[in-house]
Design a protein around this motif. Structure first.
Motif, PDB file in Angstrom:
ATOM      1  N   PHE A   1       8.062  -0.058 -17.813  1.00 39.70           N
ATOM      2  CA  PHE A   1       7.680   1.245 -18.358  1.00 39.70           C
ATOM      3  C   PHE A   1       6.369   1.727 -17.741  1.00 39.70           C
ATOM      4  N   GLY A   2       5.401   0.819 -17.615  1.00 39.89           N
ATOM      5  CA  GLY A   2       4.113   1.197 -17.054  1.00 39.89           C
ATOM      6  C   GLY A   2       4.231   1.739 -15.648  1.00 39.89           C
ATOM      7  N   LEU A   3       5.140   1.159 -14.873  1.00 36.24           N
ATOM      8  CA  LEU A   3       5.330   1.592 -13.488  1.00 36.24           C
ATOM      9  C   LEU A   3       6.015   2.943 -13.388  1.00 36.24           C
ATOM     10  N   THR A   4       6.923   3.240 -14.323  1.00 29.74           N
ATOM     11  CA  THR A   4       7.798   4.406 -14.160  1.00 29.74           C
ATOM     12  C   THR A   4       7.428   5.611 -15.021  1.00 29.74           C
ATOM     13  N   ARG A   5       6.724   5.417 -16.138  1.00 33.98           N
ATOM     14  CA  ARG A   5       6.445   6.530 -17.048  1.00 33.98           C
ATOM     15  C   ARG A   5       5.287   7.404 -16.537  1.00 33.98           C
ATOM     16  N   PRO A   6       5.252   8.684 -16.918  1.00 37.52           N
ATOM     17  CA  PRO A   6       4.158   9.590 -16.498  1.00 37.52           C
ATOM     18  C   PRO A   6       2.810   9.126 -17.049  1.00 37.52           C
ATOM     19  N   LYS A   7       1.769   9.262 -16.234  1.00 30.80           N
ATOM     20  CA  LYS A   7       0.434   8.804 -16.629  1.00 30.80           C
ATOM     21  C   LYS A   7      -0.622   9.906 -16.556  1.00 30.80           C
TER      22      LYS A   7
ATOM     23  N   ILE B   1       4.318   4.970  -7.101  1.00 31.03           N
ATOM     24  CA  ILE B   1       3.573   5.015  -8.363  1.00 31.03           C
ATOM     25  C   ILE B   1       2.659   6.231  -8.427  1.00 31.03           C
ATOM     26  N   ILE B   2       1.732   6.342  -7.484  1.00 33.10           N
ATOM     27  CA  ILE B   2       0.734   7.411  -7.556  1.00 33.10           C
ATOM     28  C   ILE B   2       1.386   8.786  -7.401  1.00 33.10           C
ATOM     29  N   ASP B   3       2.197   8.959  -6.360  1.00 29.99           N
ATOM     30  CA  ASP B   3       2.796  10.276  -6.110  1.00 29.99           C
ATOM     31  C   ASP B   3       3.835  10.661  -7.158  1.00 29.99           C
ATOM     32  N   LYS B   4       4.597   9.683  -7.649  1.00 29.55           N
ATOM     33  CA  LYS B   4       5.711   9.996  -8.550  1.00 29.55           C
ATOM     34  C   LYS B   4       5.335  10.005 -10.033  1.00 29.55           C
TER      35      LYS B   4
ATOM     36  N   ILE C   1       0.344  -4.088 -14.673  1.00 30.46           N
ATOM     37  CA  ILE C   1       0.376  -4.058 -13.212  1.00 30.46           C
ATOM     38  C   ILE C   1      -0.521  -2.973 -12.632  1.00 30.46           C
ATOM     39  N   LEU C   2      -0.530  -1.795 -13.256  1.00 27.59           N
ATOM     40  CA  LEU C   2      -1.197  -0.637 -12.667  1.00 27.59           C
ATOM     41  C   LEU C   2      -2.689  -0.820 -12.457  1.00 27.59           C
ATOM     42  N   ASP C   3      -3.376  -1.447 -13.415  1.00 30.79           N
ATOM     43  CA  ASP C   3      -4.835  -1.549 -13.341  1.00 30.79           C
ATOM     44  C   ASP C   3      -5.282  -2.147 -12.007  1.00 30.79           C
ATOM     45  N   SER C   4      -4.734  -3.299 -11.676  1.00 29.19           N
ATOM     46  CA  SER C   4      -5.144  -3.971 -10.442  1.00 29.19           C
ATOM     47  C   SER C   4      -4.514  -3.329  -9.207  1.00 29.19           C
ATOM     48  N   ALA C   5      -3.291  -2.817  -9.335  1.00 30.52           N
ATOM     49  CA  ALA C   5      -2.614  -2.204  -8.182  1.00 30.52           C
ATOM     50  C   ALA C   5      -3.357  -0.962  -7.703  1.00 30.52           C
TER      51      ALA C   5
ATOM     52  N   TYR D   1       0.822  -1.203   0.000  1.00 25.31           N
ATOM     53  CA  TYR D   1       0.000   0.000   0.000  1.00 25.31           C
ATOM     54  C   TYR D   1       0.870   1.273   0.000  1.00 25.31           C
ATOM     55  N   PRO D   2       1.857   1.392   0.915  1.00 24.56           N
ATOM     56  CA  PRO D   2       2.732   2.587   0.865  1.00 24.56           C
ATOM     57  C   PRO D   2       3.538   2.659  -0.428  1.00 24.56           C
ATOM     58  N   LEU D   3       3.956   1.500  -0.956  1.00 28.23           N
ATOM     59  CA  LEU D   3       4.751   1.485  -2.182  1.00 28.23           C
ATOM     60  C   LEU D   3       3.957   2.035  -3.359  1.00 28.23           C
ATOM     61  N   ILE D   4       2.717   1.581  -3.503  1.00 31.86           N
ATOM     62  CA  ILE D   4       1.858   2.061  -4.594  1.00 31.86           C
ATOM     63  C   ILE D   4       1.620   3.561  -4.461  1.00 31.86           C
ATOM     64  N   LYS D   5       1.379   4.001  -3.239  1.00 35.77           N
ATOM     65  CA  LYS D   5       1.105   5.435  -3.009  1.00 35.77           C
ATOM     66  C   LYS D   5       2.336   6.289  -3.300  1.00 35.77           C
TER      67      LYS D   5
END
Length: 387
Positions: free
Chosen positions: A263-269, A74-77, A106-110, A67-71
């Protein structure tokens, strides 16, 4: 005689297995490299390893680490914020089958799990194709996070048996274990922005149905979920794959999937929105009255698509791409100069990345990927959704 199913080869890990498999992960050199890639600090990595070594349950792993990792990572960055709607349609004490469009591995379910945890619900179990389980550490990591395996590319008879087992597992998870499940509406990510539910998915779910069409699908409590990224995850990579497959006979490899995950984890969304539809219930009676099972399945698939199209959050890029494709200004009021400039940069990056071929064709594919969600939403505008 009642058929006894065995799910050991596909199920997630259970609490009593958690500490063992975390220790297996911590001894894996590649997993250590992944941790260094994420945290980029030896002291932080050591702290994370210590934290993980003390975890004893799935819930503890997800709440203390995932949960903290996703926030934070991924979400914040990599996003400009996430929003959601429609959760008031759901009873937090019940379990559901979330069927969504699929844009990122990964992102959809995370992000879905991050959202529903915020709403006071438990995380879902997640369907993941065995084609993505390239290394042992990936298998362990996903099974530690409530993922179950969807077996693909099997001979016909083995595939049928695997599909029956998978169907039974999903139904048991929802109806007996009271755990929600997430599964994509199709095999593989949508690469052209045209989201469509595959009949094969619904046929698989129906294999474990011991009742009539209406009752069997009602107990699954299907919730259509629309996932909308302002900027397509791996958008340039998706177009490159489509273009090269059409022109050069490109065949995707497991390494390409791994690259897409990174790429999905690190690129801007940009901004991200998740829209939860209402559970499909009363409509099932009408669908079940179709001439045959195939037609009932198709009507259900069409209904899921309509819900996803209608609830999809449209961004300025969607409107701009549609206007560029038709050389019109129908949606000019929804697009400002900053959006136009940024989209032009994305088109230039696309051509540079692919490096060769028909630049106009490549740009058109890119624009179609953004325009199709709008075109689908306009197609179902005003159409009836049974309640």
């Amino acid at each position: 005689m009642r058929e006894i199913m065995n799910y050991d080869d596909i199920r997630p890990y259970e609490d009593h297995e958690v500490n063992h498999y975390i220790n297996v992960l911590l001894k894996d050199d590649v997993f250590q490299q992944v941790l260094y890639f994420i945290f980029q600090d030896e002291k932080k990595v050591k702290g994370v390893c210590q934290l993980l070594s003390e975890i004893r349950s799935i819930n503890e792993l997800q709440m203390k680490f995932m949960y903290p990792l996703i926030k934070e990572w991924i979400i914040d960055k990599t996003t400009s914020g996430i929003t959601w709607s429609g959760l008031d349609n759901l009873d937090k004490t019940k379990s559901y089958l979330f069927i969504s469009n699929h844009r990122d591995i990964i992102l959809d379910s995370a992000i879905l799990n991050y959202i529903i945890v915020n709403a006071g619900m438990n995380t879902t179990e997640i369907a993941i194709g065995n084609n993505l389980l390239i290394y042992d550490w990936i298998l362990h990591a996903v099974k530690l996070n409530r993922a179950f395996v969807v077996k693909r590319n099997l001979p016909a008879r083995e595939l049928l048996l695997a599909s029956k087992n998978l169907s039974s597992y999903i139904r048991k998870t929802i109806t007996k274990d009271n755990m929600s499940v997430w599964i994509a509406q199709r095999e593989g990510r949508t690469k052209d922005g045209f989201d469509q539910t595959q009949q094969a998915l619904l046929k698989m779910l129906n294999l474990s149905n011991k009742s009539d069409f209406e009752s069997g699908f009602r107990e699954l409590q299907i919730v259509p979920l629309s996932i909308s990224y302002e900027r397509e995850p791996c958008g340039i990579s998706k177009v490159e794959e489509i273009y090269k497959r059409e022109h050069d006979g490109f065949v995707k490899t497991q390494e390409d999937d791994l690259k897409s995950m990174a790429f999905g984890l690190t690129r801007p969304k940009g901004r991200v929105h998740f829209a939860f539809g209402k559970p499909i219930d009363a409509q099932l009676k009408k669908f079940g009255q179709a001439e045959n099972l195939a037609e009932s399945i198709q009507q259900l698939a069409d209904h899921i698509d309509t819900c996803i199209y209608r609830n999809y959050k449209l961004w300025p890029n969607n409107y701009l791409a549609a206007d560029l494709l038709t050389d019109s200004n129908l949606h000019a009021d929804k697009v400002d100069d900053a959006v136009r400039d940024k989209f032009s940069e994305l088109l230039d990056d696309l051509v540079k990345t692919i490096g060769e071929g028909d630049a106009n064709c490549q740009k058109r594919l890119f624009m179609q990927m953004y325009a199709n969600p709008l075109l689908n939403a306009e197609k179902v505008e005003g159409s009836e959704i049974l309640s």
